[in-house]
Design a protein around this motif. Structure first.
Motif, PDB file in Angstrom:
ATOM      1  N   LEU A   1       1.113  11.892  -5.349  1.00  0.00           N
ATOM      2  CA  LEU A   1       1.729  12.640  -6.397  1.00  0.00           C
ATOM      3  C   LEU A   1       0.471  13.113  -7.147  1.00  0.00           C
ATOM      4  O   LEU A   1       0.652  14.365  -7.840  1.00  0.00           O
ATOM      5  CB  LEU A   1       2.670  11.810  -7.329  1.00  0.00           C
ATOM      6  CG  LEU A   1       3.872  11.514  -6.502  1.00  0.00           C
ATOM      7  CD1 LEU A   1       4.789  10.249  -7.464  1.00  0.00           C
ATOM      8  CD2 LEU A   1       4.701  12.691  -6.145  1.00  0.00           C
ATOM      9  N   ALA A   2      -0.412  12.054  -7.484  1.00  0.00           N
ATOM     10  CA  ALA A   2      -1.684  12.727  -8.349  1.00  0.00           C
ATOM     11  C   ALA A   2      -2.317  14.044  -7.712  1.00  0.00           C
ATOM     12  O   ALA A   2      -2.906  14.814  -8.296  1.00  0.00           O
ATOM     13  CB  ALA A   2      -2.590  11.472  -8.385  1.00  0.00           C
TER      14      ALA A   2
ATOM     15  N   CYS B   1       0.863  -1.359   0.006  1.00  0.00           N
ATOM     16  CA  CYS B   1       0.079  -0.259   0.045  1.00  0.00           C
ATOM     17  C   CYS B   1       0.935   1.298  -0.012  1.00  0.00           C
ATOM     18  O   CYS B   1       0.509   2.134  -0.354  1.00  0.00           O
ATOM     19  CB  CYS B   1      -0.954   0.004   1.213  1.00  0.00           C
ATOM     20  SG  CYS B   1      -2.189  -1.074   0.896  1.00  0.00           S
ATOM     21  N   THR B   2       1.985   0.978   0.523  1.00  0.00           N
ATOM     22  CA  THR B   2       3.084   2.268   0.491  1.00  0.00           C
ATOM     23  C   THR B   2       2.975   2.905  -0.877  1.00  0.00           C
ATOM     24  O   THR B   2       3.118   3.980  -1.248  1.00  0.00           O
ATOM     25  CB  THR B   2       4.363   2.031   1.039  1.00  0.00           C
ATOM     26  OG1 THR B   2       4.359   1.407   2.278  1.00  0.00           O
ATOM     27  CG2 THR B   2       5.269   3.008   0.945  1.00  0.00           C
ATOM     28  N   VAL B   3       3.286   1.893  -2.035  1.00  0.00           N
ATOM     29  CA  VAL B   3       3.255   2.344  -3.547  1.00  0.00           C
ATOM     30  C   VAL B   3       2.065   3.094  -3.742  1.00  0.00           C
ATOM     31  O   VAL B   3       1.916   4.225  -4.396  1.00  0.00           O
ATOM     32  CB  VAL B   3       3.560   1.222  -4.121  1.00  0.00           C
ATOM     33  CG1 VAL B   3       3.484   1.637  -5.642  1.00  0.00           C
ATOM     34  CG2 VAL B   3       4.880   0.697  -3.875  1.00  0.00           C
ATOM     35  N   CYS B   4       0.863   2.526  -3.284  1.00  0.00           N
ATOM     36  CA  CYS B   4      -0.190   3.138  -3.641  1.00  0.00           C
ATOM     37  C   CYS B   4      -0.465   4.665  -3.073  1.00  0.00           C
ATOM     38  O   CYS B   4      -0.898   5.567  -3.854  1.00  0.00           O
ATOM     39  CB  CYS B   4      -1.490   2.337  -3.078  1.00  0.00           C
ATOM     40  SG  CYS B   4      -1.432   0.577  -3.808  1.00  0.00           S
ATOM     41  N   TRP B   5      -0.123   4.731  -1.953  1.00  0.00           N
ATOM     42  CA  TRP B   5      -0.249   5.994  -1.264  1.00  0.00           C
ATOM     43  C   TRP B   5       0.850   7.218  -1.806  1.00  0.00           C
ATOM     44  O   TRP B   5       0.425   8.111  -2.226  1.00  0.00           O
ATOM     45  CB  TRP B   5       0.277   5.993   0.362  1.00  0.00           C
ATOM     46  CG  TRP B   5      -0.928   5.285   1.041  1.00  0.00           C
ATOM     47  CD1 TRP B   5      -0.862   4.117   1.759  1.00  0.00           C
ATOM     48  CD2 TRP B   5      -2.334   5.995   1.122  1.00  0.00           C
ATOM     49  NE1 TRP B   5      -2.292   3.665   2.155  1.00  0.00           N
ATOM     50  CE2 TRP B   5      -3.138   5.051   1.818  1.00  0.00           C
ATOM     51  CE3 TRP B   5      -2.899   6.984   0.888  1.00  0.00           C
ATOM     52  CZ2 TRP B   5      -4.399   5.376   2.202  1.00  0.00           C
ATOM     53  CZ3 TRP B   5      -4.125   7.333   1.263  1.00  0.00           C
ATOM     54  CH2 TRP B   5      -4.921   6.393   2.007  1.00  0.00           C
ATOM     55  N   VAL B   6       2.120   6.688  -2.308  1.00  0.00           N
ATOM     56  CA  VAL B   6       2.865   7.484  -2.890  1.00  0.00           C
ATOM     57  C   VAL B   6       2.312   7.785  -4.444  1.00  0.00           C
ATOM     58  O   VAL B   6       2.273   9.177  -4.696  1.00  0.00           O
ATOM     59  CB  VAL B   6       4.247   6.998  -3.353  1.00  0.00           C
ATOM     60  CG1 VAL B   6       5.186   7.583  -4.239  1.00  0.00           C
ATOM     61  CG2 VAL B   6       4.959   6.653  -2.059  1.00  0.00           C
ATOM     62  N   ILE B   7       1.550   7.071  -4.996  1.00  0.00           N
ATOM     63  CA  ILE B   7       1.162   7.479  -6.275  1.00  0.00           C
ATOM     64  C   ILE B   7      -0.079   8.261  -5.907  1.00  0.00           C
ATOM     65  O   ILE B   7      -0.405   9.315  -6.718  1.00  0.00           O
ATOM     66  CB  ILE B   7       0.567   6.371  -7.085  1.00  0.00           C
ATOM     67  CG1 ILE B   7       1.866   5.250  -7.697  1.00  0.00           C
ATOM     68  CG2 ILE B   7      -0.350   6.578  -8.202  1.00  0.00           C
ATOM     69  CD1 ILE B   7       1.446   4.080  -8.162  1.00  0.00           C
ATOM     70  N   PHE B   8      -0.784   8.126  -5.031  1.00  0.00           N
ATOM     71  CA  PHE B   8      -2.063   8.962  -4.643  1.00  0.00           C
ATOM     72  C   PHE B   8      -1.658  10.253  -4.385  1.00  0.00           C
ATOM     73  O   PHE B   8      -2.020  11.396  -4.728  1.00  0.00           O
ATOM     74  CB  PHE B   8      -2.810   8.402  -3.666  1.00  0.00           C
ATOM     75  CG  PHE B   8      -3.979   9.407  -2.943  1.00  0.00           C
ATOM     76  CD1 PHE B   8      -4.900   9.496  -3.799  1.00  0.00           C
ATOM     77  CD2 PHE B   8      -3.882  10.012  -1.965  1.00  0.00           C
ATOM     78  CE1 PHE B   8      -6.015  10.304  -3.333  1.00  0.00           C
ATOM     79  CE2 PHE B   8      -4.644  10.818  -1.227  1.00  0.00           C
ATOM     80  CZ  PHE B   8      -5.953  10.973  -1.934  1.00  0.00           C
TER      81      PHE B   8
END
Length: 148
Positions: free
Chosen positions: A105-106, A96-103
């Motif tokens: 940045l968006a 989920c860390t990757v998901c939160w980083v993408i979120f």
């Protein structure tokens, strides 16, 4: 004289191998047998991963990761027979860390775009002089009122 049958136990193969969850990450293979059954754990596609530890009838999943995914089997056996039971483990891959980083940045990109649009739509128009419309049409340069 006959033998005393009250002290002689019946020889019984494992009746059933049943897997129960002890904790969120610990499972136990239970059986009834006489003599007691030996319990072993295996995985259908090869040896147990390093993050899974078998200790007798217990299987402990030490660190939850996608390398644990697979079909596990417990076997309860004694000299009179054996029984098997299976457990399928699926740990979702990714973090989920990757998901939160993408979120994040968006979200930052959306804020930047909104600021640029606001600047060009509202603030830039306030800086430039605006013409005030009049109720009468303007005369062309060099024309005079010719009504006498």
């Amino acid at each position: 004289m006959g033998a005393d049958t009250s002290t002689v136990k019946e020889r019984v193969p494992p009746v059933e191998a049943k897997i129960v969850e002890r904790d969120q990450d610990t499972f136990e293979c239970l059986t009834e047998a006489n003599p007691d059954a030996n319990v072993t754990w295996s995985r259908s596609d090869g040896p147990l991963p390093q993050s899974a530890e078998a200790d007798g009838g217990k299987l402990k999943l030490q660190s939850i990761s996608s390398d644990l995914n697979g079909l596990y089997q417990c076997e309860a056996s004694n000299q009179y027979g054996k029984k098997h039971s299976q457990l399928y483990v699926h740990v979702p891959s990714g973090s989920c860390t990757v998901c939160w980083v993408i979120f994040g940045l968006a979200l930052i990109a959306s804020c930047v775009v909104a600021a640029v649009v606001y600047y060009f739509k509202f603030l830039r128009n306030e800086e430039s002089p605006q013409r005030v419309p009049t109720s009468e049409p303007e005369e062309a340069p060099g024309e005079a009122d010719t009504n006498i």
